[in-house]
Write a protein that holds these residues in place. Structure first.
Motif, mmCIF file in Angstrom:
data_model
loop_
_atom_site.group_PDB
_atom_site.id
_atom_site.type_symbol
_atom_site.label_atom_id
_atom_site.label_comp_id
_atom_site.label_asym_id
_atom_site.label_seq_id
_atom_site.Cartn_x
_atom_site.Cartn_y
_atom_site.Cartn_z
ATOM 1 N N LEU A 155 0.716 -1.286 -0.027
ATOM 2 C CA LEU A 155 0.163 0.055 -0.008
ATOM 3 C C LEU A 155 0.911 1.417 -0.020
ATOM 4 C CD1 LEU A 155 -2.849 -0.799 2.526
ATOM 5 C CD2 LEU A 155 -2.945 -0.766 0.199
ATOM 6 N N PRO A 156 0.466 2.328 -0.692
ATOM 7 C CA PRO A 156 0.987 3.627 -0.621
ATOM 8 C C PRO A 156 1.271 4.056 1.069
ATOM 9 C CG PRO A 156 -0.529 3.759 -2.276
ATOM 10 C CD PRO A 156 -0.543 2.471 -1.412
ATOM 11 N N VAL A 157 2.200 4.839 1.353
ATOM 12 C CA VAL A 157 2.368 5.138 2.777
ATOM 13 C C VAL A 157 1.410 5.829 3.170
ATOM 14 C CG1 VAL A 157 4.047 6.377 4.259
ATOM 15 C CG2 VAL A 157 4.948 4.980 2.537
ATOM 16 N N ALA A 158 0.765 6.870 2.156
ATOM 17 C CA ALA A 158 -0.312 7.712 2.944
ATOM 18 C C ALA A 158 -1.572 7.106 3.008
ATOM 19 C CB ALA A 158 -0.355 8.654 1.461
ATOM 20 N N LEU A 159 -1.947 6.146 2.193
ATOM 21 C CA LEU A 159 -3.055 5.121 2.682
ATOM 22 C C LEU A 159 -2.900 4.205 3.780
ATOM 23 C CD1 LEU A 159 -5.689 4.300 1.817
ATOM 24 C CD2 LEU A 159 -4.558 2.318 0.168
ATOM 25 N N GLU A 160 -1.855 3.546 3.995
ATOM 26 C CA GLU A 160 -1.320 3.308 5.272
ATOM 27 C C GLU A 160 -1.319 4.318 6.449
ATOM 28 O OE1 GLU A 160 2.529 1.469 5.412
ATOM 29 O OE2 GLU A 160 2.029 -0.316 4.208
ATOM 30 N N THR A 161 -1.016 5.320 6.589
ATOM 31 C CA THR A 161 -1.194 6.262 7.487
ATOM 32 C C THR A 161 -2.809 6.491 7.632
ATOM 33 O OG1 THR A 161 1.011 7.301 6.801
ATOM 34 C CG2 THR A 161 -0.332 8.572 8.159
ATOM 35 N N LEU A 162 -3.368 6.933 6.445
ATOM 36 C CA LEU A 162 -4.782 7.269 6.844
ATOM 37 C C LEU A 162 -5.673 6.144 7.431
ATOM 38 C CD1 LEU A 162 -7.166 9.237 6.224
ATOM 39 C CD2 LEU A 162 -7.539 7.584 4.024
ATOM 40 N N ILE A 163 -5.384 4.855 7.017
ATOM 41 C CA ILE A 163 -5.702 3.820 7.644
ATOM 42 C C ILE A 163 -5.613 3.560 9.018
ATOM 43 C CG2 ILE A 163 -5.900 1.153 7.840
ATOM 44 C CD1 ILE A 163 -5.509 1.229 4.652
ATOM 45 N N PHE A 164 -4.515 3.749 9.466
ATOM 46 C CA PHE A 164 -4.078 3.948 10.812
ATOM 47 C C PHE A 164 -5.083 4.865 11.488
ATOM 48 C CE2 PHE A 164 -1.355 5.997 14.372
ATOM 49 C CZ PHE A 164 -1.011 4.903 15.176
ATOM 50 N N TYR A 165 -4.661 6.214 11.402
ATOM 51 C CA TYR A 165 -5.457 7.241 11.929
ATOM 52 C C TYR A 165 -7.126 6.877 12.137
ATOM 53 C CZ TYR A 165 -1.359 10.041 12.314
ATOM 54 O OH TYR A 165 -0.342 10.555 12.890
ATOM 55 N N VAL A 166 -7.598 6.177 11.047
ATOM 56 C CA VAL A 166 -9.159 6.077 11.069
ATOM 57 C C VAL A 166 -9.379 4.894 12.052
ATOM 58 C CG1 VAL A 166 -10.935 4.900 9.908
ATOM 59 C CG2 VAL A 166 -9.612 6.927 8.920
ATOM 60 N N ILE A 167 -8.333 3.853 12.203
ATOM 61 C CA ILE A 167 -8.697 2.870 13.030
ATOM 62 C C ILE A 167 -8.301 3.441 14.661
ATOM 63 C CG2 ILE A 167 -7.731 0.731 14.211
ATOM 64 C CD1 ILE A 167 -7.292 0.023 11.081
ATOM 65 N N ALA A 168 -7.326 4.352 14.793
ATOM 66 C CA ALA A 168 -6.865 4.944 16.124
ATOM 67 C C ALA A 168 -8.198 5.814 16.474
ATOM 68 C CB ALA A 168 -5.703 5.738 15.959
ATOM 69 N N ALA A 169 -8.737 6.564 15.566
ATOM 70 C CA ALA A 169 -9.800 7.491 16.002
ATOM 71 C C ALA A 169 -10.920 6.615 16.564
ATOM 72 C CB ALA A 169 -10.354 8.444 15.184
ATOM 73 N N ALA A 170 -11.126 5.610 15.725
ATOM 74 C CA ALA A 170 -12.540 4.732 16.077
ATOM 75 C C ALA A 170 -12.311 4.051 17.588
ATOM 76 C CB ALA A 170 -12.623 3.724 14.983
ATOM 77 N N LEU A 171 -10.976 3.587 17.736
ATOM 78 C CA LEU A 171 -10.727 3.060 19.029
ATOM 79 C C LEU A 171 -10.862 4.121 20.242
ATOM 80 C CD1 LEU A 171 -7.801 0.621 18.150
ATOM 81 C CD2 LEU A 171 -10.132 0.086 18.875
ATOM 82 N N LEU A 172 -10.308 5.158 19.963
ATOM 83 C CA LEU A 172 -10.695 6.267 20.878
ATOM 84 C C LEU A 172 -11.886 6.712 21.099
ATOM 85 C CD1 LEU A 172 -9.021 8.188 22.712
ATOM 86 C CD2 LEU A 172 -9.000 10.050 20.735
ATOM 87 N N ILE A 173 -12.775 6.663 20.242
ATOM 88 C CA ILE A 173 -14.071 7.003 20.445
ATOM 89 C C ILE A 173 -14.818 5.878 21.147
ATOM 90 C CG2 ILE A 173 -16.171 7.384 19.213
ATOM 91 C CD1 ILE A 173 -14.890 8.640 17.107
ATOM 92 N N ARG A 174 -14.418 4.758 20.811
ATOM 93 C CA ARG A 174 -14.991 3.571 21.523
ATOM 94 C C ARG A 174 -14.723 3.517 22.995
ATOM 95 N NH1 ARG A 174 -19.097 -0.051 21.642
ATOM 96 N NH2 ARG A 174 -18.439 -2.106 22.306
ATOM 97 N N PHE A 175 -13.274 3.938 23.331
ATOM 98 C CA PHE A 175 -12.829 3.826 24.701
ATOM 99 C C PHE A 175 -13.538 4.975 25.398
ATOM 100 C CE2 PHE A 175 -9.986 5.615 27.764
ATOM 101 C CZ PHE A 175 -9.691 4.640 28.471
ATOM 102 N N ILE A 176 -13.930 6.212 24.835
ATOM 103 C CA ILE A 176 -14.525 7.256 25.340
ATOM 104 C C ILE A 176 -16.077 6.959 25.834
ATOM 105 C CG2 ILE A 176 -15.286 9.647 25.189
ATOM 106 C CD1 ILE A 176 -12.823 10.183 23.873
ATOM 107 N N MET A 177 -16.559 6.522 24.799
ATOM 108 C CA MET A 177 -18.120 6.074 24.936
ATOM 109 C C MET A 177 -18.206 4.897 26.100
ATOM 110 S SD MET A 177 -19.189 6.063 21.005
ATOM 111 C CE MET A 177 -20.892 5.391 21.365
ATOM 112 N N LEU A 178 -17.287 4.048 26.188
ATOM 113 C CA LEU A 178 -17.325 3.105 27.174
ATOM 114 C C LEU A 178 -16.810 3.530 28.655
ATOM 115 C CD1 LEU A 178 -15.892 -0.073 25.357
ATOM 116 C CD2 LEU A 178 -18.130 0.033 26.201
ATOM 117 N N HIS A 179 -16.414 4.504 28.577
ATOM 118 C CA HIS A 179 -15.998 5.113 30.156
ATOM 119 C C HIS A 179 -16.635 6.300 30.671
ATOM 120 C CE1 HIS A 179 -12.808 2.156 29.428
ATOM 121 N NE2 HIS A 179 -12.334 2.308 30.586
#
Length: 112
Positions: free
Chosen positions: A87-111
């Motif tokens: 994958l291009p580096v930019a796409l890998e970076t985008l995927i990483f940030y989307v997953i990180a944001a989704a996990l952060l939102i989930r963490f905040i909602m659970l707590h």
């Protein structure tokens, strides 16, 4: 798998479809291209075309496949699936940030 007995035991044989779907995880046309390029040897038994499982596995783990992705030197090599492209580096970076944001939102909602 097909255990074809010959005078010289070569090993286990697999079909083109098995090589593509199970081991190389690519289209059967790619297997045909590997044969045409000399990367994979086929064995004919009458009308049946089979491949040595050992040859297919060597193709999967070969490190001397040229990098077909952009951005690297022409002589660079890579490991991994024989049919995949990095994958291009930019796409890998985008995927990483989307997953990180989704996990952060989930963490905040659970707590809360």
């Amino acid at each position: 798998m097909h255990d074809i007995q010959t005078s010289d035991p070569l090993g286990l044989f697999i079909t083109r479809l098995e090589a593509a779907r199970i081991y190389l995880r690519c289209h059967v046309a790619t297997v045909d291209r590997y044969v045409a390029e000399g990367r994979l040897q086929k064995h004919k038994f009458g009308r049946k075309t089979l491949f040595l499982l050992a040859d297919v596995l060597k193709l999967v783990i070969r490190a001397d496949f040229p990098d077909t992705g952009s951005g690297g030197p022409s002589g660079s090599t890579r490991r991994g699936r024989a049919c995949s492209r990095p994958l291009p580096v930019a796409l890998e970076t985008l995927i990483f940030y989307v997953i990180a944001a989704a996990l952060l939102i989930r963490f905040i909602m659970l707590h809360h």
